[in-house]
Each structure stands twice: as structure tokens, then as C-alpha cells.
Scaffold this active site. Structure first.
Site, PDB file in Angstrom:
ATOM      1  N   LYS A  59      70.853  14.832  44.957  1.00  0.00           N
ATOM      2  CA  LYS A  59      69.787  13.589  44.757  1.00  0.00           C
ATOM      3  C   LYS A  59      71.139  12.649  43.886  1.00  0.00           C
ATOM      4  O   LYS A  59      70.281  11.730  44.267  1.00  0.00           O
ATOM      5  CB  LYS A  59      68.485  13.768  43.800  1.00  0.00           C
ATOM      6  CG  LYS A  59      67.702  14.901  44.829  1.00  0.00           C
ATOM      7  CD  LYS A  59      67.143  13.872  45.380  1.00  0.00           C
ATOM      8  CE  LYS A  59      66.311  14.594  46.517  1.00  0.00           C
ATOM      9  NZ  LYS A  59      64.970  13.425  47.354  1.00  0.00           N
ATOM     10  N   SER A  63      64.724  12.214  41.941  1.00  0.00           N
ATOM     11  CA  SER A  63      64.282  13.268  40.806  1.00  0.00           C
ATOM     12  C   SER A  63      64.930  13.514  39.723  1.00  0.00           C
ATOM     13  O   SER A  63      66.324  13.325  39.231  1.00  0.00           O
ATOM     14  CB  SER A  63      64.569  14.681  41.472  1.00  0.00           C
ATOM     15  OG  SER A  63      64.124  15.732  40.513  1.00  0.00           O
ATOM     16  N   TYR A  76      69.929  20.645  43.423  1.00  0.00           N
ATOM     17  CA  TYR A  76      69.086  19.252  43.831  1.00  0.00           C
ATOM     18  C   TYR A  76      69.624  18.505  42.833  1.00  0.00           C
ATOM     19  O   TYR A  76      69.413  17.604  43.787  1.00  0.00           O
ATOM     20  CB  TYR A  76      67.976  20.533  43.957  1.00  0.00           C
ATOM     21  CG  TYR A  76      66.903  19.277  43.832  1.00  0.00           C
ATOM     22  CD1 TYR A  76      65.826  19.344  45.542  1.00  0.00           C
ATOM     23  CD2 TYR A  76      66.242  18.806  43.080  1.00  0.00           C
ATOM     24  CE1 TYR A  76      65.447  18.362  45.359  1.00  0.00           C
ATOM     25  CE2 TYR A  76      64.714  17.730  43.562  1.00  0.00           C
ATOM     26  CZ  TYR A  76      64.526  17.635  44.841  1.00  0.00           C
ATOM     27  OH  TYR A  76      63.896  16.780  44.950  1.00  0.00           O
TER      28      TYR A  76
END
Length: 322
Positions: free
Chosen positions: A150, A122, A146
Site C-alpha cells: 500500500k 491503509s 500488505y
């Protein structure tokens, strides 16, 4: 050719599965079996080859071992706890986004056949002191759990590729809009919701101002880019197998104007504007402008306009509420 899609019940997993069913081949070889895995058993797709669907927790090594009961040649790892969910539940994000990713890559390594692994990362890996326009090679500095998870997955992908365990390719996805289905826990969920629901006769709230810039891509485009990632020679990615995918930058207001140009003014009238500081805290840390020269040179596609995204949503994913 055996193929696995984790997150195979999600909208991207389902779209990719249908594309593979239409193509019938991956990397010049006929697909013999497609395995779709998700926490809940995914819907099957119609194909001329065998399609297997399984409910499985990728963070459970015992369950994951059952998925890898025979070697896969190509693996698309799409399964994840989305941004808002990973921020709200740190341990769940670690379990799925880090340990689940490690588990998938370790299982792929244990096969001994160096499978192609396409990892959905991402653009949330960028942030902090990153420049306003993010260039290839900018240091990763995620400002959310997050994004950090990632980024750790990207390092695993690079190192396991360097060691010859897998043939990895990591794609930093822009915000995908317009996503079909229902809103989820992603902080970016409104970036689809303010178009999806109004286009289908329902109200939706925008929690940020109209001048907020979004780096985005359409479902059709990102699905094609995921498919291309497996087809390319891995060496073409260079020493860093992770790239910023092409996208485009538009402000919320510009995207709404594009929707109005395609579908008329009724949808825009259904949008409310109530600020949500919890959403702002996450998304204002993301970068909205990129220069993905490496991705473009490799042949990955960028969207020409958000008008196309609206048209494609109406063609592919619009539901009749009558």
C-alpha cells in the site's frame, strides 16, 4: 461523466455504488455510466444512469485494457488482496496490490485526461518506530507485506499526480467495523466478526486480549469519506496526496461494551477468547491511535461512537436468521 470502481463487488464498492446511484452526480456533473469491476462479476445497482458490471483481473494488462475501452473521469481504486492474504502469499500480494495498482494508474494515465483517482490505502503503512499516537507526516514504516504494498501505491499516486498524469487522492483507511458479509482473509477480520456474528446469533472468537486498541471507522462513515475524496479540489491535499482518514480509538472491551449497550448482553455471551498468535503477529504491529488533523481540516468525518456503528449495522446489514 464516466466512473469506475475497482473492487466493485466488495462491500465498500457496493455501498459506494449505491451512494453514487442516489446522488446521480460526481464533481457537479451527471454520471453517464458507472463501471463496477472485480475478479468475479459484481452485483449491479439500481440507478438512473447506465451501470456496467465486469469480471476482470486488474493485474492482467490485457484484461485491464478492455476495461479502459473509453476514458473515465473518476476512478475509485478499491481492489486489493487483504492483509492476511498478502502476508500468507507474498507473490499474490505483489501481483495485485502493487502491479495491479500500477496497472490501473498506468491505464488512467494513458487516457490523457488527468482523471481523478481515489486510492484506498491503509493505516497499515504505519508501524515500526512510529510513535504511539501517529501524527500527520510521520514516516511510513509498514511491518507487513500488505502495508508495504500500500505504501508503494501511495508513492506511485504522488508521483503520477506530480507529473500531471492523474489527479490522485490516497486515503489511509482505519479498520472498518462492522463489516457486513462473511469473514475474509484480513488479519483484522475478527474486528468485525466478534460483533457481526454474535449480533446475528452465531459464535465468534476474539484472538487478542480485550485491551487491544483499534483505530476504526463505520461503513457508513468511510463510504461518505470515499465519496468526499473525489469531490474535493486535489490541490487542497497539498504535496502529499495521501492522508490518514479520521477514525476513533476504542479497545476491544470498550467496543463490546458499546454493542451490549445497544443490543443487550446476549451477543457478548457468544464471544470466545482463544488467542491466535498468527493474527497477533500482524495486528500488534499496527498503530491504534492517530491524530488526523489534515483529514479533519479537509472535512473528512470521524465516528462519534461505536454505539452508532452497531446501530447502523443493525439498520443496514443485519440479516434475519429465522
Amino acid at each position: 461523466m464516466r466512473v469506475l470502481i475497482t473492487g466493485g463487488g466488495g462491500f465498500l464498492g457496493q455501498k459506494l455504488a449505491r451512494k453514487l446511484a442516489d446522488a446521480g452526480t460526481v464533481r457537479g456533473r451527471a454520471v453517464s455510466e458507472l463501471v463496477l469491476v472485480d475478479l468475479a462479476e459484481p452485483a449491479a445497482v439500481d440507478a438512473d444512469f447506465k451501470v456496467t458490471t465486469r469480471a476482470a483481473d486488474i493485474a492482467d494488462d490485457h484484461v485491464l485494457g478492455g476495461v479502459f475501452d473509453a476514458p473515465f473521469d473518476v476512478i475509485w481504486h478499491l481492489a486489493a488482496v487483504v492483509s492476511g492474504g498478502a502476508e500468507a502469499d507474498f507473490d499474490l500480494g505483489l501481483r495485485v496490490n502493487l502491479m495491479g495498482t500500477l496497472g490501473v494508474m498506468q491505464a488512467a494515465r494513458a487516457q490523457g485526461n488527468q482523471p481523478v483517482v481515489v486510492y484506498a490505502s491503509s493505516v497499515a503503512v504505519h508501524g515500526g518506530e512510529a510513535p504511539d499516537v501517529v501524527l500527520d507526516g510521520v514516516e511510513l514504516n509498514p511491518q507487513t507485506s500488505y502495508g508495504a504494498q500500500k505504501a508503494m501505491g501511495e508513492l506511485l499516486l504522488n508521483d503520477m499526480t506530480r507529473k500531471g498524469f492523474i489527479d490522485g487522492r490516497g486515503l489511509r483507511l482505519p479498520t472498518v467495523s462492522i463489516r457486513p458479509g462473511k469473514a475474509n482473509a484480513a488479519a483484522s477480520s475478527f474486528m468485525s466478526g466478534i460483533f457481526r456474528e454474535p449480533l446475528q446469533g452465531e459464535a465468534s472468537n476474539c484472538p487478542v486480549s480485550g485491551d487491544y486498541p483499534i483505530w476504526h471507522t463505520a461503513p457508513r462513515t468511510v463510504t461518505a469519506n470515499l465519496q468526499l475524496a473525489a469531490e474535493l479540489d486535489g490541490a487542497a491535499f497539498g504535496a502529499n496526496r495521501n492522508i490518514n482518514l479520521p477514525g476513533r480509538t476504542d479497545t476491544v472491551a470498550e467496543m463490546i461494551a458499546a454493542m451490549t449497550a445497544v443490543a443487550g448482553p446476549e451477543a457478548e455471551a457468544r464471544i470466545t477468547w482463544n488467542r491466535d498468535t498468527s493474527v497477533e503477529k500482524i495486528v500488534l504491529g499496527w498503530r491504534g491511535r492517530f491524530r488526523p488533523e489534515k483529514g479533519l481540516a479537509l472535512g473528512f468525518a470521524a465516528d462519534e461512537s461505536f454505539e452508532n456503528s452497531v446501530r447502523w449495522f443493525l439498520e443496514d446489514d443485519h440479516r434475519d436468521l429465522a
